[in-house]
Design a protein around this motif. Sequence first.
Motif, mmCIF file in Angstrom:
data_model
loop_
_atom_site.group_PDB
_atom_site.id
_atom_site.type_symbol
_atom_site.label_atom_id
_atom_site.label_comp_id
_atom_site.label_asym_id
_atom_site.label_seq_id
_atom_site.Cartn_x
_atom_site.Cartn_y
_atom_site.Cartn_z
ATOM 1 N N MET A 104 0.849 -1.176 0.000
ATOM 2 C CA MET A 104 0.000 0.000 0.000
ATOM 3 C C MET A 104 0.895 1.240 0.000
ATOM 4 S SD MET A 104 -2.974 1.047 2.712
ATOM 5 C CE MET A 104 -2.757 -0.581 3.412
ATOM 6 N N THR A 105 0.864 1.988 -1.121
ATOM 7 C CA THR A 105 1.768 3.126 -1.237
ATOM 8 C C THR A 105 1.317 4.310 -0.403
ATOM 9 O OG1 THR A 105 0.585 3.889 -3.198
ATOM 10 C CG2 THR A 105 2.495 2.450 -3.547
ATOM 11 N N ASN A 106 0.003 4.458 -0.197
ATOM 12 C CA ASN A 106 -0.489 5.607 0.557
ATOM 13 C C ASN A 106 -1.708 5.185 1.367
ATOM 14 O OD1 ASN A 106 -1.917 8.126 1.244
ATOM 15 N ND2 ASN A 106 -0.290 9.065 0.041
ATOM 16 N N PRO A 107 -1.508 4.852 2.647
ATOM 17 C CA PRO A 107 -2.614 4.337 3.462
ATOM 18 C C PRO A 107 -3.782 5.294 3.589
ATOM 19 C CG PRO A 107 -0.502 3.946 4.541
ATOM 20 C CD PRO A 107 -0.227 4.845 3.384
ATOM 21 N N ALA A 108 -3.517 6.582 3.772
ATOM 22 C CA ALA A 108 -4.600 7.550 3.957
ATOM 23 C C ALA A 108 -5.488 7.622 2.725
ATOM 24 C CB ALA A 108 -4.021 8.925 4.282
ATOM 25 N N ARG A 109 -4.878 7.636 1.546
ATOM 26 C CA ARG A 109 -5.668 7.700 0.312
ATOM 27 C C ARG A 109 -6.377 6.386 0.032
ATOM 28 N NH1 ARG A 109 -1.606 11.199 -3.670
ATOM 29 N NH2 ARG A 109 -0.592 12.270 -1.929
ATOM 30 N N ALA A 110 -5.735 5.279 0.385
ATOM 31 C CA ALA A 110 -6.378 3.988 0.192
ATOM 32 C C ALA A 110 -7.654 3.889 1.017
ATOM 33 C CB ALA A 110 -5.418 2.859 0.565
ATOM 34 N N LEU A 111 -7.605 4.353 2.260
ATOM 35 C CA LEU A 111 -8.792 4.305 3.103
ATOM 36 C C LEU A 111 -9.868 5.249 2.580
ATOM 37 C CD1 LEU A 111 -10.299 3.276 5.564
ATOM 38 C CD2 LEU A 111 -9.153 5.052 6.921
ATOM 39 N N ALA A 112 -9.474 6.450 2.154
ATOM 40 C CA ALA A 112 -10.450 7.389 1.605
ATOM 41 C C ALA A 112 -11.153 6.792 0.390
ATOM 42 C CB ALA A 112 -9.755 8.695 1.224
ATOM 43 N N GLY A 113 -10.397 6.125 -0.473
ATOM 44 C CA GLY A 113 -10.991 5.519 -1.650
ATOM 45 C C GLY A 113 -11.934 4.377 -1.317
ATOM 46 N N ALA A 114 -11.582 3.570 -0.318
ATOM 47 C CA ALA A 114 -12.439 2.453 0.073
ATOM 48 C C ALA A 114 -13.717 2.926 0.748
ATOM 49 C CB ALA A 114 -11.675 1.513 0.999
ATOM 50 N N LEU A 115 -13.616 4.006 1.518
ATOM 51 C CA LEU A 115 -14.793 4.556 2.197
ATOM 52 C C LEU A 115 -15.763 5.230 1.232
ATOM 53 C CD1 LEU A 115 -13.250 6.235 5.376
ATOM 54 C CD2 LEU A 115 -15.018 4.460 5.399
ATOM 55 N N GLU A 116 -15.239 5.840 0.186
ATOM 56 C CA GLU A 116 -16.031 6.760 -0.628
ATOM 57 C C GLU A 116 -17.353 6.190 -1.142
ATOM 58 O OE1 GLU A 116 -17.367 10.123 -2.472
ATOM 59 O OE2 GLU A 116 -15.875 9.875 -0.893
ATOM 60 N N PRO A 117 -17.389 5.058 -1.829
ATOM 61 C CA PRO A 117 -18.691 4.594 -2.319
ATOM 62 C C PRO A 117 -19.639 4.162 -1.212
ATOM 63 C CG PRO A 117 -16.992 2.967 -2.770
ATOM 64 C CD PRO A 117 -16.291 4.191 -2.279
ATOM 65 N N VAL A 118 -19.105 3.664 -0.108
ATOM 66 C CA VAL A 118 -19.940 3.207 1.003
ATOM 67 C C VAL A 118 -20.575 4.384 1.735
ATOM 68 C CG1 VAL A 118 -19.964 1.867 3.153
ATOM 69 C CG2 VAL A 118 -18.491 1.150 1.254
ATOM 70 N N ILE A 119 -19.837 5.472 1.826
ATOM 71 C CA ILE A 119 -20.308 6.639 2.566
ATOM 72 C C ILE A 119 -20.913 7.680 1.632
ATOM 73 C CG2 ILE A 119 -19.675 8.418 4.211
ATOM 74 C CD1 ILE A 119 -19.400 5.395 5.134
ATOM 75 N N GLY A 120 -20.231 7.980 0.540
ATOM 76 C CA GLY A 120 -20.706 8.996 -0.393
ATOM 77 C C GLY A 120 -21.965 8.612 -1.133
ATOM 78 N N GLN A 121 -22.411 7.366 -1.015
ATOM 79 C CA GLN A 121 -23.662 6.953 -1.650
ATOM 80 C C GLN A 121 -24.863 7.730 -1.139
ATOM 81 O OE1 GLN A 121 -26.161 5.236 0.268
ATOM 82 N NE2 GLN A 121 -24.899 5.148 2.117
ATOM 83 N N VAL A 122 -24.728 8.406 0.000
ATOM 84 C CA VAL A 122 -25.833 9.206 0.535
ATOM 85 C C VAL A 122 -26.300 10.251 -0.473
ATOM 86 C CG1 VAL A 122 -24.259 10.850 1.664
ATOM 87 C CG2 VAL A 122 -26.596 10.615 2.494
#
Length: 295
Positions: free
Chosen positions: A1-19
């Motif tokens: 994982m080259t960038n943990p913070a961005r990896a987490l943001a990307g994984a969260l986005e569809p689950v959370i941003g679906q609102v």
Amino acid sequence: MTNPARALAGALEPVIGQVYFSPECHAAYAELGFGPSPGSSRGVANPDGVAYFCSRGSVLGQVPGTVVAAVFGVFNPEVVVPALAHGWTLTDAATIEAARTHGATAQLVRLLGERPDRVDEARDLLARTVEPLRPEGKPLFAGLRALGLPGDTVGDVWRLGDMLREFRGDAHIAAWTSAGFDATEIGLITELFWGLRMRTYVRTRAWTDAQLDAALERLEARGLVADGVLTEDGRAQREAVEAATDRMCHPIVAALGEDLETLLEILRPWGQAVRDGHGYPGRAMHDLAEAAAQR
């Protein structure tokens, strides 16, 4: 994982941003008097602008549009201010916030089931991650945290994830404003950074052609854009904004520690299921940002 913070943001986005694309949210907002979804893109329902500003801004309380425009950062205040003025004639902050929470949770339940795989584990990890985060300079994060948790497991996962999403968003605004960009400039330079044509994504932020023309002139005068592409300095400065955002999100990564990979393993299949169910666009800004980080 080259960038943990961005990896987490990307994984969260569809689950959370679906609102923002949830048909359940759109229906609830329409019952309050807001407009329906103004159509769809590839099966994903688009958000109504007035309802978007009021629902997301509701976590700040019943504040005027000038406050919401300032906190959201990237939208044209000339559109945000009248939108909030109209929206608050239809409902109040507490009512639309409740509709937002219910609609977001309802879509996740519809697409993932009432007990998504490893949901209790995800809730515990997210709660542990949020617990040590500081609120200063993070208005949307602080507003969400003040609401507390809904009290059901899927709703709690969504709320905790929304806190992390807004924490990064708040940090990102701090990063680009302190780097000397304004909202129109960061919009244009980000499109090039992501590999998009200019004036595509930034159009969703309601800026006029004249405002974008002036912003492009400023970017060119600073040597950041030339002939419609990023210069070497322009790319370096835009990447520096992302790196500064990552640094401000270090407490998130530190709180998870070695369990970050575990949380990603849980979230990524959920995100794919949400996209497959047309609950979130298939090609989103976090995908583009992650691709840009690899270039």
